[in-house]
Write a protein that holds these residues in place. Sequence first.
Motif, PDB file in Angstrom:
ATOM      1  N   UNK A 259       0.832  -1.201   0.000  1.00 33.71           N
ATOM      2  CA  UNK A 259       0.000   0.000   0.000  1.00 33.71           C
ATOM      3  C   UNK A 259       0.865   1.249   0.000  1.00 33.71           C
ATOM      4  N   UNK A 260       1.856   1.284   0.889  1.00 28.99           N
ATOM      5  CA  UNK A 260       2.769   2.429   0.926  1.00 28.99           C
ATOM      6  C   UNK A 260       3.527   2.553  -0.388  1.00 28.99           C
ATOM      7  N   UNK A 261       3.979   1.410  -0.929  1.00 30.63           N
ATOM      8  CA  UNK A 261       4.732   1.423  -2.187  1.00 30.63           C
ATOM      9  C   UNK A 261       3.891   1.968  -3.332  1.00 30.63           C
ATOM     10  N   UNK A 262       2.597   1.665  -3.341  1.00 34.03           N
ATOM     11  CA  UNK A 262       1.727   2.156  -4.413  1.00 34.03           C
ATOM     12  C   UNK A 262       1.678   3.680  -4.408  1.00 34.03           C
ATOM     13  N   UNK A 263       1.581   4.275  -3.219  1.00 33.42           N
ATOM     14  CA  UNK A 263       1.556   5.739  -3.117  1.00 33.42           C
ATOM     15  C   UNK A 263       2.931   6.316  -3.461  1.00 33.42           C
ATOM     16  N   UNK A 264       3.976   5.722  -2.912  1.00 31.54           N
ATOM     17  CA  UNK A 264       5.329   6.236  -3.144  1.00 31.54           C
ATOM     18  C   UNK A 264       5.730   6.143  -4.612  1.00 31.54           C
ATOM     19  N   UNK A 265       5.313   5.095  -5.297  1.00 28.80           N
ATOM     20  CA  UNK A 265       5.670   4.949  -6.707  1.00 28.80           C
ATOM     21  C   UNK A 265       4.899   5.913  -7.600  1.00 28.80           C
ATOM     22  N   UNK A 266       3.815   6.478  -7.085  1.00 29.74           N
ATOM     23  CA  UNK A 266       3.089   7.512  -7.824  1.00 29.74           C
ATOM     24  C   UNK A 266       3.654   8.896  -7.550  1.00 29.74           C
ATOM     25  N   UNK A 267       4.203   9.088  -6.371  1.00 30.38           N
ATOM     26  CA  UNK A 267       4.667  10.412  -5.978  1.00 30.38           C
ATOM     27  C   UNK A 267       6.167  10.606  -6.141  1.00 30.38           C
ATOM     28  N   UNK A 268       6.908   9.549  -6.366  1.00 29.57           N
ATOM     29  CA  UNK A 268       8.362   9.655  -6.455  1.00 29.57           C
ATOM     30  C   UNK A 268       8.900   8.784  -7.576  1.00 29.57           C
ATOM     31  N   UNK A 269      10.121   9.093  -7.993  1.00 35.57           N
ATOM     32  CA  UNK A 269      10.741   8.340  -9.071  1.00 35.57           C
ATOM     33  C   UNK A 269      12.226   8.163  -8.799  1.00 35.57           C
TER      34      UNK A 269
ATOM     35  N   UNK B 184       8.136  15.303   0.249  1.00 39.63           N
ATOM     36  CA  UNK B 184       8.522  16.063  -0.941  1.00 39.63           C
ATOM     37  C   UNK B 184       8.640  15.092  -2.108  1.00 39.63           C
ATOM     38  N   UNK B 185       7.935  15.384  -3.203  1.00 42.60           N
ATOM     39  CA  UNK B 185       7.844  14.465  -4.330  1.00 42.60           C
ATOM     40  C   UNK B 185       8.711  14.902  -5.498  1.00 42.60           C
ATOM     41  N   UNK B 186       9.149  13.931  -6.282  1.00 35.35           N
ATOM     42  CA  UNK B 186       9.815  14.224  -7.555  1.00 35.35           C
ATOM     43  C   UNK B 186       9.198  13.416  -8.697  1.00 35.35           C
ATOM     44  N   UNK B 187       8.073  12.733  -8.413  1.00 32.63           N
ATOM     45  CA  UNK B 187       7.428  11.874  -9.399  1.00 32.63           C
ATOM     46  C   UNK B 187       6.245  12.545 -10.065  1.00 32.63           C
ATOM     47  N   UNK B 188       5.389  11.752 -10.743  1.00 31.32           N
ATOM     48  CA  UNK B 188       4.270  12.323 -11.494  1.00 31.32           C
ATOM     49  C   UNK B 188       3.234  13.041 -10.635  1.00 31.32           C
ATOM     50  N   UNK B 189       3.117  12.633  -9.358  1.00 34.87           N
ATOM     51  CA  UNK B 189       2.068  13.186  -8.507  1.00 34.87           C
ATOM     52  C   UNK B 189       2.614  13.652  -7.165  1.00 34.87           C
ATOM     53  N   UNK B 190       1.855  14.531  -6.540  1.00 34.09           N
ATOM     54  CA  UNK B 190       2.172  15.091  -5.228  1.00 34.09           C
ATOM     55  C   UNK B 190       1.110  14.617  -4.244  1.00 34.09           C
ATOM     56  N   UNK B 191       1.529  14.269  -3.037  1.00 35.00           N
ATOM     57  CA  UNK B 191       0.572  13.952  -1.974  1.00 35.00           C
ATOM     58  C   UNK B 191      -0.013  15.280  -1.497  1.00 35.00           C
ATOM     59  N   UNK B 192      -1.221  15.586  -1.964  1.00 34.10           N
ATOM     60  CA  UNK B 192      -1.815  16.894  -1.680  1.00 34.10           C
ATOM     61  C   UNK B 192      -2.597  16.934  -0.384  1.00 34.10           C
ATOM     62  N   UNK B 193      -3.123  15.770   0.027  1.00 31.23           N
ATOM     63  CA  UNK B 193      -3.923  15.740   1.260  1.00 31.23           C
ATOM     64  C   UNK B 193      -3.956  14.314   1.801  1.00 31.23           C
ATOM     65  N   UNK B 194      -3.816  14.200   3.113  1.00 31.99           N
ATOM     66  CA  UNK B 194      -3.861  12.891   3.773  1.00 31.99           C
ATOM     67  C   UNK B 194      -4.653  13.029   5.056  1.00 31.99           C
ATOM     68  N   UNK B 195      -5.900  12.588   5.008  1.00 33.01           N
ATOM     69  CA  UNK B 195      -6.735  12.523   6.207  1.00 33.01           C
ATOM     70  C   UNK B 195      -6.593  11.108   6.750  1.00 33.01           C
ATOM     71  N   UNK B 196      -5.840  10.951   7.798  1.00 31.83           N
ATOM     72  CA  UNK B 196      -5.472   9.626   8.267  1.00 31.83           C
ATOM     73  C   UNK B 196      -6.703   8.756   8.530  1.00 31.83           C
ATOM     74  N   UNK B 197      -6.619   7.531   8.008  1.00 34.86           N
ATOM     75  CA  UNK B 197      -7.675   6.515   8.120  1.00 34.86           C
ATOM     76  C   UNK B 197      -8.926   6.874   7.335  1.00 34.86           C
ATOM     77  N   UNK B 198      -8.876   7.956   6.543  1.00 39.20           N
ATOM     78  CA  UNK B 198     -10.063   8.368   5.797  1.00 39.20           C
ATOM     79  C   UNK B 198      -9.796   8.512   4.302  1.00 39.20           C
ATOM     80  N   UNK B 199      -8.751   9.234   3.919  1.00 36.05           N
ATOM     81  CA  UNK B 199      -8.517   9.463   2.498  1.00 36.05           C
ATOM     82  C   UNK B 199      -7.075   9.871   2.239  1.00 36.05           C
ATOM     83  N   UNK B 200      -6.629   9.610   1.003  1.00 31.55           N
ATOM     84  CA  UNK B 200      -5.323  10.043   0.508  1.00 31.55           C
ATOM     85  C   UNK B 200      -5.555  10.632  -0.873  1.00 31.55           C
ATOM     86  N   UNK B 201      -5.073  11.858  -1.085  1.00 28.68           N
ATOM     87  CA  UNK B 201      -5.322  12.517  -2.361  1.00 28.68           C
ATOM     88  C   UNK B 201      -4.009  12.953  -3.007  1.00 28.68           C
ATOM     89  N   UNK B 202      -3.922  12.677  -4.315  1.00 33.02           N
ATOM     90  CA  UNK B 202      -2.753  13.030  -5.090  1.00 33.02           C
ATOM     91  C   UNK B 202      -3.154  14.003  -6.191  1.00 33.02           C
TER      92      UNK B 202
END
Length: 528
Positions: free
Chosen positions: A49-59, A199-217
Amino acid sequence: MKVILISLLLFAATLVKAEPAVNYEQQIVSLALITEPPSLDSSTAEDQVSAQILNSTNEGLVRLDVEGNLVAGVAERWELDGITAVFHLRENARWADGSAVTAHDFEYAFKRLFDPATGASGSAFYAFVFKNALDVLAGKRPPEELGVRAIDDRTLQITLSRPIPYLLEVLLGTPYLPLKQSFVEAQDGKFGADASRLLSNGPYILSDWQHSASVKLKANPHYWNAEAHHLSAINYNYITSDIRALLNVFKSEELATLTLDDTTMKDASNARLKIRQARTSCMDMLTLNHRAERPTSNRNLRLALQATFDADVYVRQVIGTPANRPTWSVFTSHNQGVKRRFPREYPPRRPELSADKARTYMALARDELGGEIPPLVLLANEGQDKRVEYLQGLFANQLGLDVKIDKQTFKQAIAKLINGDFDLAQSGFCSGTLRDPAYIAGLFESTGTYNDGRFNNAEYDALLEKTRSTLDPKIRMDAFGQMQQILIDEVAVLPTRETGLIFVQHDRLTDVRRYPLVSFSAARVLAP
């Protein structure tokens, strides 16, 4: 009943803020996660799960394209020569704050990873690859002596301990993503804990993280290849392991895609939804605890479990979805042998299923354990109820064992697995892009940090080292074949299945990569 009602009300409350599954005009998709990402610090993250987010936000230096092929990432080209690898970075690679991604960012990330002060449990897994990394991890050398250095801002040199045929595939892993030192150190030990702390260098930025509720890129305008990515936002609007509730959300056109289980597959079929399949690079197993204080350290008890467990029945009747394959080996059809898939060249010898032998093993185990076998603790995370209840009943009915289920959240289950707080544990691993058997084999190295069951076999370790000391494919694969049989004969674990995906997907969502890793980075929404 009160707890159930409250849960339903809380879930219903999230629907008030519901977004459409797909938005063509703005190129936005709505998705779900089955659990909260345990860590978005790339040095310490070790779950899918963490890898899926990290691979979208970083390269990293290299990346995967939409078809799953390894292609240039931050590094536009490289030279590999024996034990030296030199990577030339793109001039237009940028962090989300607009600053340049430099070779120094990779040097810092590598040295932070192998620094024992970081506490990265996965850092030792490929430490043997990099010059001096094992000594750095052991505190025998300072991180400055690691075989990774920035020659200049755009040139990174990696010195290996030995020639490695799969170096580029290793570098696809999240631990080898770049890190901007000034940003990481400014987070005061909380790097990756919130949206503002990544801090991201990939295609997307983690714009919002409401813990246990939502993650937005949201799309990163500074990404060097931004024009190749279509989505302006990827919104994980739901975080829950309740697949049935999510299926209702999908049917309400508020979720773009959803991975199903056996029960929801039937519900989706009854609703005449199009059910799709995809292979993965993953396998599931029942991890057995070999620590001396645990009853499962007894080989005869493990043999009794093995003689009782039927992977065919488990996959057909318990998992119940067609994309899964039963297996008796941890080496799967994703792994490549000399010329063909590893299981074809080195077919595993299937353990014999025998009630009589199981009873004999149990009698020997009882004698060796002092006449009585204490209750066994079966560790599982949320959403695995059907599987663990089947195992509990199987081992009780066939072997007379008292199995206690310890159900935890995903994050807590990982912590208990690492700490050895279990006898049996539902677990799984993905080889990712690495088709060489080296990754799976390394899980059972006696000193390996991913060896959660603490399997320890000197012959196995010697064979593993043999695979690392030669580039001859036949010698390496023959050794892996011997290691495969040792794992089966010693019942290191109980392999259960090669996992596949059964999913539903909105007709207008396309270009989602599901193999060898799931990624929505290149996805797009088609016009109505």
